[in-house]
Enzyme design. Sequence first.
Site, mmCIF file in Angstrom:
data_model
loop_
_atom_site.group_PDB
_atom_site.id
_atom_site.type_symbol
_atom_site.label_atom_id
_atom_site.label_comp_id
_atom_site.label_asym_id
_atom_site.label_seq_id
_atom_site.Cartn_x
_atom_site.Cartn_y
_atom_site.Cartn_z
ATOM 1 N N SER A 1 51.537 30.646 2.180
ATOM 2 C CA SER A 1 50.829 29.390 2.050
ATOM 3 C C SER A 1 51.595 28.325 1.249
ATOM 4 O O SER A 1 51.280 27.147 1.357
ATOM 5 C CB SER A 1 49.480 29.627 1.358
ATOM 6 N N SER B 1 52.720 34.755 -0.183
ATOM 7 C CA SER B 1 52.750 33.296 -0.071
ATOM 8 C C SER B 1 53.854 32.598 -0.856
ATOM 9 O O SER B 1 54.053 31.393 -0.699
ATOM 10 C CB SER B 1 51.396 32.712 -0.497
ATOM 11 N N LYS C 1 52.070 23.061 -6.612
ATOM 12 C CA LYS C 1 51.242 23.463 -5.471
ATOM 13 C C LYS C 1 49.815 22.987 -5.713
ATOM 14 O O LYS C 1 49.292 23.138 -6.829
ATOM 15 C CB LYS C 1 51.299 24.989 -5.315
#
Lengths: 100, 494, 500
Positions: free
Chosen positions: B160, B184, B79
Amino acid sequence: MSVDKETVTKIASLARIAISDDEANALVPELNNILGWVDQLGEVDVSGVEPMTAVIPNELRMREDIINADPLTGGGVRDKILANAPDAEDGFFAVPKVIE
Amino acid sequence: MTDITELGIAAIRDGVASGDFTAVEVAEAFNANVAAASALNAFIVETPEIAISMAKAVDDDRAAGKDLGKMAGVPIGMKDLFCTDGTQTTAASNILGGFIPQYESTVSANLWKAGAGMLGKLNLDQFAMGSSNETSAFGNVISPWRIGGGNNAPLAPGGSSGGSSTAVSARLCPAATGTDTGGSIRQPAAFTGITGIKPTYGRCSRWGVVAFASSLDQAGPMAHDVRDCAIMLESMAGFDPKDTTSLDLPVPNWQAALNSDLKGKKVGVPREYRMEGTDQDILDSWDQGIAWLKDAGAEIVDISLPHTKYALPAYYIIAPAEASSNLSRYDGVRYGMREVPEGANLQDMYAATRSAGFGAEVKRRIMIGTYVLSAGFYDAYYTQAQKVRTLISQDFKAAFQQCDVILAPTTPTASFPLNDKNKDPLSMYLNDVFAVPASMAGLPAMSVPCGLNKDGLPLGLQIIGNMLDEQSVLNAGLAIEERAGFTARPDKWW
Amino acid sequence: MTKKYTVQGATGEFEVVIGLEVHAQISSQSKLFSGSSTEFGAQPNSQVSLIDAAMPGMLPVPNMECMRQAVRTGMALGAQINKYSRFDRKNYFYADLPQGYQISQLYHPIVGEGEIEVTLDEKDPDSATKKIGVERIHVEQDAGKLMHDQHPTSSYVDLNRCGVALMEIVSKPDMTSPQEAGAYVKKLRSILRYVGSCDGNMEQGSMRADVNVSVRRPGEELGTRTETKNVNSIRFLMQVVEIEARRQVDLIEDGGEVVQETRLFDPNRMETRSMRSKEDAHDYRYFPDPDLLPVELDDAFLEECKQSLPELPDEKRERYENELGLTAYNAAVLTAESETSFWFEELLAQSVERTGKSDKDLAKQCANWLLSELFGALNKLGVTLEESPVSPSQGAELLSLVADGTISGKIAKDVFEIMLETKQGAEQIVEEKGLKQVSDTGAIEAAINDIIAANEDKVEQYRGGNERLLGFFVGQTMKAMQGKANPQIVNEILKKKLDS
Ligand SMILES: [Mg+2]
Ligand SMILES: [Zn+2]
């Protein structure tokens, strides 16, 4: 609680975010919508309740006073510090001139 | 020979260890999938050469007879919130445009140490603020899932960690890192039919992870199944003296202790989670989950988490407040974007840089955070929210007197079409209503896929555990996984 | 009793109320939240860690030593030590503040109330003393440095100081004159140096004061205060109080109003002026730093802090007076600065060792020599005590030669001169120059016999009752002996001969 345009402008200035007049106008209802919704927290009886300080029971650890004990958290790395600088001169970061 | 990219962490690791294929072959296979999937926009930066060279190192180690790590030969997606030494890290924001960290986050360093390799940096909601991946400055990720039947509307991969969920679901990587501040990891995992766990706050070091809300941020794995999550979490977690909120505890051997027999275990079902606005499909899946856990030997107990309703509004005070301060460092002085309008002084430069660099949702949250901390409002908002947070925590503490884990839906809906909610921030926020309470209490929580809704979209069930009890969460997750037999896959359209 | 300090305006007298926020750099090797060095004067940005530069994802880890020094300082001020404290963020934007916030302690400081007793006239140890309240001490980060002269359109940022640990010591508004404010900072600095928590070096910025000043007519409510920032010498501090009080009185008398604001002192123009560049509706949005857990100190830690405290100036002064029998003045001067008292105690200890006499017997001699001979010489050389060419042990060598009668006090002065010039030891000088005192009664008696024979008239006068003439005979004898005769023996023999 709710905000008006003047407050929005003031908050934007505190947060150092330049906003146009239109943006300020648009933010007023948006923020009020959110603030109106969070206002329901006021319903909760919190008498005698301590605000949370640590989400897990954990004690603050401190370090020994040793220079550069871990290279990742020590100094002497000027090249790394300046590597991404938009404007670096003579080993300094440069910014628009400040008049104090 | 099987398609390597169908395999998960355990299978790849074992295959590399036994010589069924080399790590380089694995990396090449995934590199190819990544390269072919630009339509999904899951990656901000692709790093095929890094993946190959890290794989080569594993192959060399194996040839030299060295011990191989827990994830040796497994290439993963990172990420783009984790700082990676020498590879651009942006948090999906223009304000960090071109930023090349000169350091490696503890979590990513731990993964490399375990033998994992890096396929690239995954897209996400800007500064991890969002639930649909639509706030990224690099364009939104598109879910590999479609409703089908001619409806090809692009769907949200969740957020997210939307790049992570899409990449794992579409087999661009066998696993990916995620971070979870208010859901998330779990919400995108649920949206894309994969598994993800947020461990207890403090298990994974936050050092080197771009901060959103410090008291909530926690990294975790996103993978195909529970076992892979256990393996990867073992590799990510661990004490880090550089983070004072890191737990100074040994990392348990979760994978070895996996056990889906829940005899003698109690599963709490919180009545407050039966909320209005929850899809019937979701409620049905929840009932199904209860039946599965009963079948696994668990006793089901009705529990109450009375302050559930207030977790989300409290979160939307605390997280923006912390974020407003954490994001003050993006000022155009030392790294990232700098905007200097003609004749601008220093403070003008800040305002111009931050205005141009941050996306709309980030600015909105900074504004809210700034407001709730400002003079005269601090106690009414921030202190009140932290008190409510104490109550939420106490609710869980009381509940865990009665049960070992809590079962709940992960989300109130399945994935929704892009553009559906991004006009109304509040409706977007409400998507995290089931995920946020565990975040507020710092508890481990996992989402496991349990089936499809009537549109053929994946649904997830959430298991919340007591502090430090990831094992019970993983075990209950495994029990569901075994019974759900979730094998649905998005049809490849990209 | 000194007269109350007031500022005379056209319409009457004004009192001045002063409160000080002293920022003292905590003596530590590394910074408050990172491992980079705190050493002064390094190349720009060379002592900066990724944490100090606020790189994304960087986290603070507190330096235990900084907390320890703050606690020890608090203990030295008799202050309340808070076993529970927290770090808060003070949010504002400035180029010397990379994080966009300063980590400080607002809501729960590590040290609570204490006090400092100051002597209002340091020249007069019997003058009045006053207790100045200390409100709190908290620990916080220093900022970096902005430089404006290197470039025509840019300011340069150096983050070397950024993140260095500071104690902010906040006084109560208990001071009413420039003298009191000066005495307070002097005493505070002395205590910090005794404790070892700050080097007190104001020129290098290790200590600087924010000066809060307001004026009021006697008996009236507190006036609006201004805060003059970063005043870096005691002289400037006293000037700021005077200038700012004068300015405020003039303003009020002209029908104006004092605005609460931060001001800057310009020592060249001897004025303070408003810092408009920082006057942007300050709202610091303090909140507990979510990267850091609360600081919780245990009893063992506090006990160690307590045990490690040295004897403090007030205790020392009393001991010098009561146990060593020094005058109040000498005791005060010797204890005002830790270096002086340490020097004195070393000198005394070495003298005791050399002579076998008690410290009480030697204290007065050591104090006098240190305060008059040594300080006089250092003054002439223009050097500080730390730079003294003579060490305590060399001083003790000299003084013990006097104590055991090897040389006279007068010869000692000459020997000291030579020591300063040649850096030789006292014993060696006395030996080589043959300065040993003559205690040989035969030689002295012979000289005295000659003098008595040559001055029969004076002998008559002495015997006739003019006893003051004894001094004349002593002088003549010493002269004949080139100053080396033991004066006690000279006296004895003279008296015996003259009185017989
Ligand atoms: Mg101040
Ligand atoms: Zn301060």
